[in-house]
Write a protein that holds these residues in place. Structure first.
Motif, short mmCIF file in Angstrom:
data_model
loop_
_atom_site.label_atom_id
_atom_site.label_comp_id
_atom_site.label_asym_id
_atom_site.label_seq_id
_atom_site.Cartn_x
_atom_site.Cartn_y
_atom_site.Cartn_z
N VAL A 1 0.85 -1.20 0.00
CA VAL A 1 0.00 0.00 0.00
C VAL A 1 0.88 1.25 0.00
O VAL A 1 2.09 1.16 0.20
N ASP A 2 0.25 2.39 -0.21
CA ASP A 2 0.98 3.66 -0.20
C ASP A 2 1.43 3.97 1.23
O ASP A 2 0.61 4.32 2.09
N PHE A 3 2.72 3.82 1.51
CA PHE A 3 3.24 3.97 2.86
C PHE A 3 3.07 5.39 3.38
O PHE A 3 2.75 5.60 4.56
N SER A 4 3.26 6.38 2.52
CA SER A 4 3.13 7.79 2.93
C SER A 4 1.71 8.09 3.40
O SER A 4 1.50 8.76 4.42
N LEU A 5 0.73 7.57 2.67
CA LEU A 5 -0.67 7.77 3.05
C LEU A 5 -0.98 7.08 4.37
O LEU A 5 -1.64 7.65 5.25
N MET B 1 -8.32 -2.22 3.78
CA MET B 1 -7.04 -2.17 3.05
C MET B 1 -6.77 -3.49 2.34
O MET B 1 -6.07 -3.53 1.33
N ASN B 2 -7.34 -4.57 2.86
CA ASN B 2 -7.08 -5.90 2.30
C ASN B 2 -8.27 -6.50 1.55
O ASN B 2 -8.22 -7.65 1.14
N ILE B 3 -9.33 -5.71 1.39
CA ILE B 3 -10.46 -6.13 0.56
C ILE B 3 -10.34 -5.44 -0.80
O ILE B 3 -10.19 -4.22 -0.86
N ASP B 4 -10.39 -6.21 -1.86
CA ASP B 4 -10.31 -5.63 -3.21
C ASP B 4 -11.39 -4.57 -3.37
O ASP B 4 -12.58 -4.84 -3.16
N TYR B 5 -10.99 -3.36 -3.72
CA TYR B 5 -11.93 -2.24 -3.79
C TYR B 5 -13.06 -2.49 -4.78
O TYR B 5 -14.15 -1.89 -4.68
N LYS B 6 -12.86 -3.40 -5.75
CA LYS B 6 -13.91 -3.68 -6.75
C LYS B 6 -15.13 -4.34 -6.12
O LYS B 6 -16.22 -4.31 -6.68
N VAL B 7 -14.95 -4.93 -4.93
CA VAL B 7 -16.08 -5.54 -4.21
C VAL B 7 -17.13 -4.48 -3.87
O VAL B 7 -18.33 -4.74 -3.92
N TRP B 8 -16.66 -3.26 -3.55
CA TRP B 8 -17.59 -2.19 -3.18
C TRP B 8 -18.48 -1.81 -4.36
O TRP B 8 -19.63 -1.39 -4.16
N ALA C 1 -12.56 4.48 5.27
CA ALA C 1 -12.51 5.04 3.92
C ALA C 1 -11.07 5.14 3.42
O ALA C 1 -10.79 4.84 2.25
N ILE C 2 -10.17 5.52 4.29
CA ILE C 2 -8.77 5.59 3.90
C ILE C 2 -8.22 4.17 3.65
O ILE C 2 -7.35 3.96 2.81
N GLY C 3 -8.78 3.18 4.39
CA GLY C 3 -8.43 1.79 4.11
C GLY C 3 -8.78 1.41 2.68
O GLY C 3 -8.00 0.73 1.99
N ILE C 4 -9.95 1.86 2.20
CA ILE C 4 -10.35 1.63 0.81
C ILE C 4 -9.36 2.31 -0.13
O ILE C 4 -8.94 1.73 -1.14
#
Length: 375
Positions: A13-17, A69-76, A359-362
Motif C-alpha cells: 500500500v501507499d506507505f506515505s498515506l 485495506m485488504n479487501i479488493d476495492y472492486k467488491v464495493w 474510507a482511507i483503508g479503501i
C-alpha cells in the motif's frame, strides 16, 4: 503465470498515506484529551472520559482500515447499490424512536450501548454508489438526459438525506464532494451555469423562514463577529482569541485557556483553534502540511489507477477529506460563517473517526492496484 499474477495482487500500500493517517489520528487523540478535560471533569467527573472513547473508536477504526485495506476495492462496486440503500435507511432511522436529540439537533441513533451518527455512513455510501454510477455512465456523462439530470438526482437524494437532519455544513461538504467527482468524470461545463442558479435558489431557501433564523444570525455574526462578541459572534471571537494567543510556538500542550468553557465544542467543531492555542502557528502548520500530504497521495492514487471506478472512488474519498478539512479550518479562522463540522481524523467523534479510517483503508487498497511510487 499464476504465481506472477498472485505477486502483482500483493503490491504494498501507499506507505506515505498510511503513516500520514496514523500520525493525524495520534495527534487527534492527544488534542481531544487536552481540549476535552474541563468538560469531562464537569459533566462526568472523569477527565479521561472523552480520551477513552476516542481511543476505542481509533482502535476500531484501525481494525476497519486494515480490513478495508485488504479487501479488493472492486467488491464495493458490486454491492454499491445495497450499501447506498442501507446508508439512506440508517439516515431515516433518526426519525424513528431510535433517533435522539443531542445539543439541539436530531442527528444521532441510540443503539443502547452507544450512539451512531448516520450522516457519516451516508457520506461514504453516497461516494461508493456515485463512483459506480459515473463509471457506468462514462460515455453519456456529458449529456443532459443520461448524465447531468440523473447525476443531480443522486446528489439531491444524498444531500437531502443529510439536510433533513438540519446539518447544512455536512450537506455542503457532501455536495462539494459529489460535484468534484462529477467534474472529474467529465460533466458538461455549460450545465454548471444552471446548477449554479439552482444552488443559489436552494441557498435562499435554506436561509428563508423563521425556522432558519439561526443560519441568518451566523451570516450576520460572520460579517463582524466582534460586534456580537457576547451573543451570536461568541464562538468565532473566542476561536480567534485562541489562535491569536498561541503565537508562533503556542502556550504549551494542555495549557489552553479557551477550552475552559469559552469555546463550545472545543474538542470537536473547534479543535483546530485549540491546536493553534496550545501548539501555535507551527502546530497548525504541521497539521495542515500533513493534510496536504494526505490529499496529494490521494490525488496521485486517483491519477494512477487505470480502472474508472477506482479513479472516481479515490477522487471521492480524497475530495471528502479535503473539503471537510477546508470548511473546518475556514470556520475556526472566521473565514466563513460558523457551522458545526469536525476536522477529519482529529476531532472527537467515534462514528466519524471509524468511517474516515475505513474510507482511507479503501483508498489504501486502491493504491495496491495503482502504478505509483509507494514510498
Amino acid at each position: 503465470m499464476a504465481k506472477k499474477k498472485s505477486v502483482e495482487k500483493k503490491k504494498a500500500v501507499d506507505f506515505s498515506l498510511l503513516m500520514t493517517t496514523l500520525i493525524l489520528v495520534f495527534i487527534g487523540i492527544i488534542m481531544v484529551f487536552s481540549s476535552s478535560w474541563p468538560e469531562a471533569m464537569q459533566d462526568f467527573g472523569n477527565g479521561y472520559y472523552f480520551l477513552k472513547k476516542q481511543i476505542i473508536a481509533a482502535t476500531i477504526g484501525l481494525f476497519g482500515m486494515l480490513v478495508c485495506m485488504n479487501i479488493d476495492y472492486k467488491v464495493w462496486r458490486k454491492y454499491s447499490t445495497l450499501i447506498y440503500i442501507v446508508a439512506l435507511i440508517l439516515g431515516a432511522l433518526i426519525f424513528t424512536p431510535l433517533g435522539i436529540t443531542l445539543k439541539g439537533a436530531r442527528r444521532w441513533i441510540n443503539l443502547g450501548f452507544t450512539t451512531f451518527m448516520p450522516s457519516d455512513a451516508i457520506k461514504i455510501g453516497s461516494i461508493i454508489f456515485f463512483a459506480n454510477f459515473l463509471a457506468n455512465k462514462k460515455k453519456d456523462i456529458s449529456t443532459i438526459r443520461q448524465g447531468t439530470i440523473p447525476a443531480l438526482i443522486v446528489i439531491g437524494i444524498s444531500c437531502g438525506a443529510i439536510y433533513v437532519q438540519k446539518d447544512l455544513g455536512t450537506t455542503l461538504t457532501l455536495a462539494g464532494t459529489m460535484m468534484s467527482m462529477f467534474f472529474i468524470a467529465g460533466m458538461n461545463l455549460y450545465h454548471l451555469i444552471f446548477m449554479a442558479i439552482g444552488a443559489v435558489g436552494l441557498g435562499v431557501l435554506a436561509l428563508s423562514g423563521e425556522h432558519n433564523a439561526y443560519r441568518r444570525n451566523r451570516i450576520t455574526a460572520f460579517r463582524d463577529p466582534f460586534a456580537y462578541k457576547l451573543d451570536i459572534g461568541w464562538q468565532a471571537v473566542q476561536s480567534l482569541y485562541a489562535l491569536g494567543s498561541g503565537g508562533l510556538f503556542g502556550l504549551g500542550l494542555g495549557k489552553s485557556r479557551q477550552k475552559f468553557f469559552y469555546i463550545p465544542e472545543s474538542y470537536n467543531d473547534f479543535i483546530f483553534s485549540i491546536i493553534g492555542e496550545e501548539l501555535g502557528f507551527l502546530g497548525t502548520l504541521t497539521v495542515i502540511l500533513l493534510f496536504l500530504l494526505l490529499v496529494w497521495r490521494g490525488i496521485r492514487i486517483a491519477l494512477s489507477i487505470n480502472d474508472t471506478f477506482g479513479c472516481y472512488l479515490a477522487t471521492g474519498i480524497t475530495a471528502l477529506i479535503t473539503i471537510q478539512t477546508i470548511i473546518h479550518i475556514a470556520v475556526v479562522t472566521s473565514s466563513i460563517p460558523t457551522t458545526g463540522i469536525t476536522l477529519p481524523l482529529i476531532s472527537y467523534g467515534g462514528t466519524s473517526l471509524m468511517v474516515y479510517m475505513s474510507a482511507i483503508g479503501i483508498l489504501l487498497n486502491i493504491s495496491r492496484h495503482a502504478n505509483l511510487d509507494r514510498s
